[in-house]
Design an enzyme around this catalytic site. Structure first.
Site, PDB file in Angstrom:
ATOM      1  N   GLY A  50     -17.659  13.146  16.545  1.00 23.89           N
ATOM      2  CA  GLY A  50     -16.354  13.489  15.980  1.00 23.89           C
ATOM      3  C   GLY A  50     -16.367  14.853  15.328  1.00 23.89           C
ATOM      4  O   GLY A  50     -17.390  15.295  14.789  1.00 23.89           O
ATOM      5  N   GLY A  52     -13.489  15.996  13.309  1.00 29.04           N
ATOM      6  CA  GLY A  52     -12.357  16.123  12.390  1.00 29.04           C
ATOM      7  C   GLY A  52     -12.795  16.749  11.080  1.00 29.04           C
ATOM      8  O   GLY A  52     -13.803  17.452  11.018  1.00 29.04           O
ATOM      9  N   ALA A  54     -14.157  15.453   8.490  1.00 28.68           N
ATOM     10  CA  ALA A  54     -15.491  15.012   8.074  1.00 28.68           C
ATOM     11  C   ALA A  54     -16.555  15.554   9.027  1.00 28.68           C
ATOM     12  O   ALA A  54     -17.509  16.217   8.603  1.00 28.68           O
ATOM     13  CB  ALA A  54     -15.551  13.483   7.998  1.00 28.68           C
ATOM     14  N   GLY A  55     -16.391  15.291  10.320  1.00 36.46           N
ATOM     15  CA  GLY A  55     -17.405  15.694  11.295  1.00 36.46           C
ATOM     16  C   GLY A  55     -17.519  17.203  11.430  1.00 36.46           C
ATOM     17  O   GLY A  55     -18.626  17.753  11.502  1.00 36.46           O
ATOM     18  N   HIS A 276       2.126   3.331   5.860  1.00 35.32           N
ATOM     19  CA  HIS A 276       2.752   4.516   5.279  1.00 35.32           C
ATOM     20  C   HIS A 276       4.263   4.329   5.240  1.00 35.32           C
ATOM     21  O   HIS A 276       4.872   3.977   6.237  1.00 35.32           O
ATOM     22  CB  HIS A 276       2.395   5.742   6.116  1.00 35.32           C
ATOM     23  N   ARG A 340       2.032   4.054  -1.909  1.00 34.74           N
ATOM     24  CA  ARG A 340       2.465   3.730  -0.553  1.00 34.74           C
ATOM     25  C   ARG A 340       2.692   2.250  -0.311  1.00 34.74           C
ATOM     26  O   ARG A 340       3.649   1.876   0.369  1.00 34.74           O
ATOM     27  CB  ARG A 340       1.420   4.250   0.434  1.00 34.74           C
ATOM     28  N   HIS A 411      -0.860   3.552   9.238  1.00 34.68           N
ATOM     29  CA  HIS A 411      -1.241   4.959   9.139  1.00 34.68           C
ATOM     30  C   HIS A 411      -2.750   5.170   9.049  1.00 34.68           C
ATOM     31  O   HIS A 411      -3.338   5.850   9.862  1.00 34.68           O
ATOM     32  CB  HIS A 411      -0.551   5.560   7.927  1.00 34.68           C
ATOM     33  N   ARG A 445      -4.880   3.694  -0.272  1.00 31.24           N
ATOM     34  CA  ARG A 445      -5.196   5.094  -0.471  1.00 31.24           C
ATOM     35  C   ARG A 445      -3.975   5.820  -1.025  1.00 31.24           C
ATOM     36  O   ARG A 445      -2.879   5.661  -0.539  1.00 31.24           O
ATOM     37  CB  ARG A 445      -5.586   5.716   0.857  1.00 31.24           C
TER      38      ARG A 445
END
Lengths: 645, 250
Positions: A50, A52, A54-55, A276, A340, A411, A445
């Site tokens: 990955g 993104g 993080a990756g 969401h 949320r 989401h 979150r």
């Protein structure tokens, strides 16, 4: 009673978090970590799945540190990872607004916002690192919003009362991802990162109980390839696409995590799905995905529905006193900015009462008339222009003139592979970062915290902790047997999918699974519904393996084959999500059990019985999963009933 | 809606392609263009034929993965719109629609409508970044950026790397893509130290990858789904000249 769906296992301890005052733990951990000699780093290979937030940030940082990084993504370029779609912003405890923010307040808000189902140590570290992330991204040239004096601008974001969110118009994720992507490509240029786009991880190579590599499929040629390493990092994102309709990109999937789970990696809190509140409502059966409207819209937009049920008048024909601004009414201190889960369920409730608006009655208004009058159209346009445009493009309605219609949608997933404080799973050598792990968000979150976690993990946490693992484990080359075993599993599975040659498309199974999950394991879950899902899912899975039709061959670009493999894994994960939801007979955050609510219909948490992480162990096909509990302790933030009233 | 599609089908990079006609009825005007192709593919699978391969991912207009030349225009007839955000209500009932891949030497066809855009990554690799090692960054407020500069940098940084500019350009040039990155980074104080190396490195790679030269036809900016303005190319040329004149760079 629910015990019949799982077997209890041994409790687990949150290993590695150092003792001592919470504010010192991360510093202590970094100091305790064994270091890898710089000259040896290039001989150490790390695989990252990955690219993104993080990756990408992990690859850039580890490459720069001198490790040999081998990185994969299924997209045609690392720049397309789904982090790119995050709109709203990223939190950091900079206190640039002088409004009383601090590391401790960000920590406090996040633990509370996670409904006391996240780990204190991890969350505190996240809050500490948040300030460094902003520095890092600014240095990379990320064009954050600025004020006329040239300093960074901030805004407040769903669930918080301080302005700590940094943003780049409505495209913060894009700009942060491009920063990480560019840093990653710099390492590719330097020869430190070997990059393989259009490659998908299909299995883990295991030797002596350790993760030692991956089997990937080249999505262009279909070739099945092997890559071995000293450690494997999964940064493969969340699994919201189990619902078919979600805000995730079409390719987002659970395969990398699920394959690791089948090798023993615990899957933690799978039922925690964040819904969401501000998505564009579904328009028809053709629909392939849902589009999120940034939560920042709730800063200025007012949410309302008609007071009367079945009121079909056009919004501007409904006078003020016949409108119900229900969030402002029920939650006067937070109003439209409630977290949320609260906003989502409130929308569902008014729609269930028959007061929803738009086709099918599944929608509520998000109205900017007041904001336009107060701030002027130009200011509103400067703040939200691109979101308004996007809305108009999708719905064909102009939100400057008529209120937007929004409805909740799947989401982000807070569950994921279980990791310790070092972000290592219970499988040695297997690290999990970003949305793919479970650790920091608890049951719900808050806005603008996912970007923060992705970058904290990738830029700052993992690069420190993985070095400790590598320094302590001098591993030799991987034996041929281990590689061959994994490779054979992958080839057999591809062969099996191609040979069924049934009469139903992959998508038709995915859609049906999505319906089951949304209906019975969506915004509100009940024991009855969850039990029903436990009958439907295994039946659908059995049908998949006898009736699915996968066209084409394995040795070519074959998008049906790619999807089939992913849906097969979703069909297994879905069952675990339902079992997790069924066993947790409390409501918390994004998990709302119908049987557990107070007289006002608010979520009722049960700290006495459920203040733990549910970490599930795979026990084999058709066998009951094993539940390991990790007790959660709250030394610094006293669990209290969340109230936004 | 009823539609007739003429779709480019090509088995692989070395194979000969051809336009193949398909009839569709019962398409919702609210469906996106890609959802319409999903319906086509479901139909093809049901009839035992191979579905059409096409690239797509976020379907929110931001990842840059979707492509398609629709009726001769990259991303179709609507201005400033990616294919995934193009809706069928923009077409007429009964319309005949041509669907082709990006056409450019530097973007070879992989299969059907899928092309290889990895040349863009190689251009970025050649300097499209600011070297900022992790953990060494100064405090974010220590370097103010004038708001007009930050806003203009942001506009250029909005490029999603889809390649429509290349597909639209009669020369197959990627000057808009390149200009966008050079402008984004070159407008920020953080981007100054590497400004001249960046433009030279990226342009050299651009030419090596087989993209054509820019002759300012402006087709790129018309096709760009993010409305990247043509003046980024002016900035690219300016920076390149400045970098190479007077022996600053070869």
């Amino acid at each position: 009673m629910t015990e019949s769906f799982y077997r209890p296992g041994d409790p687990i301890a949150d290993g590695k978090a150092p003792a001592g005052p919470i504010a010192d733990r991360w510093t202590t951990r970094k100091f305790e970590a064994k270091l890898v000699n710089p000259a040896n780093k290039r001989k150490k290979k790390i695989i990252i799945i990955g690219t993104g937030l993080a990756g990408g940030s992990a690859g850039a940082t580890l490459g720069e540190a001198g490790y040999h990084v081998v990185q994969f993504c299924f997209q045609d370029s690392p720049r397309r990872a789904h982090s790119i779609a995050a709109q709203g912003g990223i939190n950091a405890a900079k206190n640039y607004r002088n409004d009383g923010d601090s590391v401790h307040r960000l920590f406090y808000d996040t633990v509370k916002g996670g409904d006391f189902r996240a780990r204190e140590s991890n969350v505190h570290r996240l809050a500490e690192i948040s300030t460094q992330i902003i520095d890092q991204c600014v240095a990379q040239g990320v064009p954050f919003a600025r004020e006329y004096g040239g300093l960074l601008d901030n805004r407040s974001f769903g669930g918080t009362q301080v302005s700590r969110t940094f943003y780049a118009r409505g495209q913060t994720g894009q700009q942060l991802l491009l920063g990480a992507y560019q840093a990653l490509m710099r390492q590719v240029d330097a020869g430190n990162v070997e990059l393989y786009p259009r490659h998908e991880m299909l299995d883990l190579i295991m030797e002596d109980g350790r993760a030692r590599g991956v089997i990937v499929r080249d999505l262009i040629t279909g070739e099945v390839k092997r890559h071995t390493a000293d450690a494997v990092v999964l940064a493969s994102g969340g699994y919201g696409n189990v619902y078919f309709l979600s805000t995730n990109a079409m390719g987002s999937n659970v395969t990398a995590s699920w394959r690791a789970h089948r090798h023993g990696a615990y899957f933690a809190n799978p039922c925690y799905t964040q819904i969401h509140p501000t998505c564009i409502p579904v328009s028809g059966d053709h629909q392939s995905k849902l589009t999120l409207m940034s939560e920042s819209l709730r800063n200025d937009g007012r949410v309302w529905v008609p007071k009367k049920t079945g009121d079909t008048r056009r919004p501007y024909d409904i006078p003020e006193d016949e409108r119900d601004y229900y969030l402002e009414r029920i939650y006067p201190s937070f109003g439209n900015l409630v977290p949320r889960d609260i906003a989502s369920r409130a929308a569902k409730n008014v729609c269930d009462e028959g007061r929803g608006v738009g086709p099918g009655g599944l929608g509520v208004y998000l109205d900017f008339a007041d904001a336009i009058e107060r701030l002027g159209r130009k200011t509103v346009e400067a703040k939200y222009g691109n979101l308004f445009e996007m809305y108009e493009r999708i719905t064909g309605e102009n939100p400057y003139e008529t209120p937007m219609r929004i409805y909740p949608a799947v989401h982000y997933t807070m569950g994921g592979l279980w990791v310790d404080y070092d972000l290592q799973s219970n499988v040695p050598g297997l690290f999990v970062i970003g949305e793919a792990n479970f650790s920091d968000h608890g049951a719900n979150r808050l806005g603008a915290s996912a970007l923060m976690q992705g970058l904290a993990d990738g830029y700052f946490v993992l690069p420190n902790t993985i070095g400790d693992y590598i320094a302590r484990n001098d591993l030799g080359p991987v034996g041929e047997d281990a590689v061959l075993e994994a490779e054979t599993r992958v080839r057999d599975r591809i062969e099996r999918l191609l040979s069924i040659d049934g009469d139903r498309s992959v998508d038709s199974f995915h859609r049906e699974l999505g319906h089951i999950m949304w209906e019975y394991c969506g915004m509100e879950r009940s024991e009855e519904g969850l039990r029903k899902a436990l009958e439907l899912i295994p039946a659908l899975r059995a049908e998949f393996w006898t009736r699915v039709k996968v066209t084409g061959r394995g040795e070519e670009l074959n998008q049906q084959l790619e999807k089939a493999g992913r849906v097969a894994d979703f069909l297994e994960l879905a069952e675990l999500m339902v079992i997790d939801a069924l066993h947790r007979t409390e409501s918390c955050g994004g998990h709302f059990r119908a049987e557990s609510q107070d007289e006002d219909g608010e979520a009722k948490r049960d700290d006495e019985h459920f203040a733990y992480v549910a970490a599930w162990e795979w026990a084999g096909e058709g066998a009951q999963p094993v539940l390991h509990k990790e007790a959660l302790e709250f030394e610094y933030v006293k669990p209290s009933q969340r109230s936004y009233k | 809606m009823k539609l007739t599609l003429r779709v480019w089908r090509q088995k692989g990079p070395g194979d000969k392609g051809a336009m193949v006609e398909y009839a569709l009825d019962d398409i919702s005007p609210d469906a996106s263009f890609l959802e319409m192709l999903d319906v086509l593919n479901e139909k093809l699978i049901a009839e035992g034929e191979e579905p059409v391969a096409f690239d797509h991912d976020c379907r929110e207009g931001i990842c840059g993965m979707c492509s398609l030349v629709i009726n001769g225009t990259p991303h179709g007839p609507e201005r400033a719109t990616t294919t995934c955000q193009l809706h069928m209500r923009k077409f007429r009932d009964g319309e005949v629609i041509d669907v082709e891949p990006w056409r450019a030497k530097a973007f070879p066809v992989v299969k059907d409508l899928v092309v290889d855009r990895s040349a863009f990554d190689r251009i970025i690799t050649a300097g499209g970044y600011i070297s900022a090692p992790t953990g060494t960054a100064p405090e974010a407020h220590s370097v103010p950026v004038p708001k007009p500069d930050a806003d203009r940098a942001f506009e250029a940084a909005e490029c999603i790397g889809c390649g429509a500019c290349v597909a639209a350009c009669p020369n197959g040039s990627a000057a808009l893509f390149l200009g966008a990155k050079v402008t984004h980074l070159g407008l920020m104080p953080q981007g100054q130290p590497e400004r001249w190396d960046r433009v030279v490195g990226m342009l050299e790679t651009h030419d090596e990858e087989g993209f054509g030269g820019c002759t300012n036809t402006g087709e790129c900016t018309v096709a760009c789904p993010k409305g990247i303005p043509l003046d980024v190319i002016g900035r690219l040329n300016h920076d390149y000249l400045k970098a190479t004149a007077g022996g600053r760079k070869k």
